[in-house]
Scaffold this active site. Structure first.
Site, short mmCIF file in Angstrom:
data_model
loop_
_atom_site.label_atom_id
_atom_site.label_comp_id
_atom_site.label_asym_id
_atom_site.label_seq_id
_atom_site.Cartn_x
_atom_site.Cartn_y
_atom_site.Cartn_z
N ASP A 66 0.90 -1.26 -0.14
CA ASP A 66 0.01 0.04 0.06
C ASP A 66 1.08 1.18 0.01
O ASP A 66 1.62 1.47 0.89
CB ASP A 66 -0.87 0.00 1.16
CG ASP A 66 -1.72 1.27 1.49
OD1 ASP A 66 -2.59 1.52 0.53
OD2 ASP A 66 -1.58 1.86 2.26
N THR A 99 -3.05 4.91 -3.83
CA THR A 99 -2.15 5.77 -3.16
C THR A 99 -0.72 5.60 -3.95
O THR A 99 -0.16 6.55 -3.94
CB THR A 99 -1.88 5.41 -1.72
OG1 THR A 99 -1.86 4.03 -1.58
CG2 THR A 99 -3.08 5.85 -0.93
N THR A 100 -0.67 4.42 -4.54
CA THR A 100 0.52 4.37 -5.00
C THR A 100 0.47 5.05 -6.42
O THR A 100 1.44 5.84 -7.08
CB THR A 100 0.79 2.88 -5.72
OG1 THR A 100 0.64 2.08 -4.30
CG2 THR A 100 2.22 2.65 -5.81
#
Length: 533
Positions: A66, A99-100
């Site tokens: 994550d 989020t990446t």
């Protein structure tokens, strides 16, 4: 290399004021630092992305892919690189997933900005053109999205499954995705435009496997029922009291010694103690309370053996050591108000439930409260199971991401194809539109469009496919009008990802592009770093 020292000797003493190179150097170093962070987590994008193992400051280990979790624990020192950590955190708050992607896109846009800076284009023009391109991208994404209704559980489960596909727990997505969808739908209503994720409590218990993870419609406490005094471990038609005072003899505030001379005084003290506790326990019983939750106490024992003995005689089930940060959730879930002293212990402040019982599952005990009545805002608990702490933590993070995906769909009820399809579509549309623009803006739009291809390129790289072949094929398909053509990692090629059910909320893509362009604007506008005393 030999020419470098000569230039420094030529300039006059006030050269610093005329020096145009310093802002360029500062920008370059900022871009370099930020891109280093972006490249570090690029390998963890997509279903075939790798995981990172992080050793935290207190010696614990975390395994995760994550983006936000990795960046949060990385020791990032450069201020420009910290901005990427903040962008990832903002995406986590806004959308919860992607989020990446947001960091990878930011890195690619910074690379594009660097090329434009080298051509001598002014940074303000670059950043404003990027913002215009980002706004146009959001419009394109919303146009190609498919509206859905929250009643269509199939679509919601597919979106959650796509989010889980890049995690360690991907093989359990057929169990975890329905749990995520069900729990969000239980705490929201059809008219809602947002969901409070805090209403869904994720409880981690080591033991069993991920298959044993379950959704409980009610409240689960990790503390166990006190059995030492022989009290009940199951209570039907429960009236639940949540107390914040102690059921033990009062103590003086300071360390005092009481000297007792004879046995009569000793008996008197014990009698007083007994009467004091019995009085409290009778008042609790009088309010028709039969389940007592006791908050953890620092100053003195929250409950002592004598009080437990009385409570068990009065047939009251006792759970102690309720943490302070659990109080708000428990009182909200059970509809009971925390009681700070015995005088305000009335039956209006109690919550009611059908059953409170201690159950044993996969080797550990938990207290389950089900059939909670008259609650204003409903809450649910999910008990996560796993063989060890590392797996449990990652299961919790994965479930949190899946919950956030469903929350995105409550906020913006539209789905979009995944697998790099939206990025290629936006890229192709911006390329076409850039040819109608004039001057510098045309360059900026083209670079922005090319930078977005980083997502399909990275997805292909991480899946062991040839990125050049894949991206070229995708471009051709999108030019031919196949809007939803994306990468299928399972099939090892390009495919219509909408039909393959690789779906994501449109909010994830729109907020990623918006946040990335804002971050690039902030970094480009910095032309000097000064240190305050």
């Amino acid at each position: 290399m030999a020419a470098a020292p000569v230039s420094s000797t030529v300039g006059p003493s006030n050269a610093t004021f005329k020096n145009k190179e310093k802002p360029q150097e500062v920008r370059k170093s900022n871009i370099l630092a930020a891109r280093a962070v972006s490249d570090a987590i690029r390998t963890s994008l997509g279903p075939k992305g790798m995981d990172k193992m992080i050793k935290t400051g207190n010696g614990e280990y975390i395994i995760s892919n994550d983006g936000h979790t990795i960046l949060k624990h990385m020791a990032v020192l450069h201020p420009a690189a910290k901005m990427l950590v903040d962008v990832s955190a903002a995406q986590d708050t806004e959308a919860g997933d992607g989020t990446t992607s947001v960091v990878v896109i930011t890195g690619a846009l910074l690379g594009a900005a660097e090329k434009l800076l080298n051509k001598g284009i002014h940074p303000t023009i670059i950043s404003e053109s990027f913002q215009t391109a980002a706004r146009r991208s959001v419009e394109i994404l919303l146009d190609m999205s498919h509206k859905i209704s929250l009643d269509d559980k199939e679509q919601l489960i597919r979106a959650a499954t796509t989010s889980l596909s890049s995690k360690i727990v991907s093989q359990f997505s057929n169990l975890l995705a329905p749990i995520a969808v069900e729990s969000v739908l239980r705490v929201t209503n059809p008219e809602a435009t947002n969901v409070d994720i805090n209403d869904i409590r994720l409880i981690k218990k080591v033991g069993g496997t991920i298959d044993d993870t379950e959704l409980v419609d009610g409240v689960v406490l990790t503390q166990t029922v006190i059995k030492s005094a022989g009290g009940p471990t199951r209570m039907e038609k429960a009236k639940i009291g949540l107390i914040q005072f102690q059921l033990s003899p009062p103590k003086p505030d300071m360390e005092n010694n009481v000297v007792v001379n004879d046995y009569r005084q000793m008996d008197k003290i014990l009698k007083e103690e007994r009467a004091y506790l019995l009085n409290i326990c009778k008042k609790i019983k009088k309010a028709k309370c039969n389940v007592l939750l006791i908050q953890k106490s620092i100053l003195r024992d929250a409950v002592n053996d004598l009080a437990l003995h009385f409570l068990s005689k009065l047939n009251i089930l006792v759970v102690k050591d309720i943490e302070r940060d659990e109080i708000e959730f428990i009182s909200k879930s059970l509809g009971c108000k925390p009681i700070a002293d015995i005088d305000s212990f009335t039956d209006q402040r109690l919550g009611s439930a059908d059953v409170v019982e201690e159950i044993e599952s996969a080797g550990s005990k938990i207290v389950q409260i089900t059939g909670v009545k008259n609650v204003v805002s409903p809450t649910v608990s999910v008990v996560c199971r796993g063989a060890n702490e590392l797996i449990l933590d990652e299961t919790e993070r994965s479930l949190h991401d899946a919950l956030c995906v469903i929350r995105c769909l409550v906020k913006e009820k539209a789905l979009i194809a995944g697998g790099g399809a939206p990025e290629i579509e936006v890229s192709q549309t911006l390329m076409k539109e850039s040819s109608k623009l004039s001057g510098v803006q045309q360059f900026c739009f083209k670079e922005f469009a090319e930078a977005l291809e980083i997502i399909p390129t990275t997805l292909a790289e991480n899946a062991g496919l040839n990125p050049i072949d894949i991206v070229t094929e995708l471009r051709n398909k999108h030019v031919a009008g196949e809007k939803n053509a994306g990468i299928s990692v399972r099939r090892g090629g390009t495919i219509n990802t909408l039909e393959e059910h690789v779906l994501q909320p449109v909010l994830v893509s729109t907020s990623a592009i918006t946040l990335a362009s804002e971050c690039v604007k902030s970094i480009l506008r910095i032309d000097d770093i000064a240190f305050s005393r």
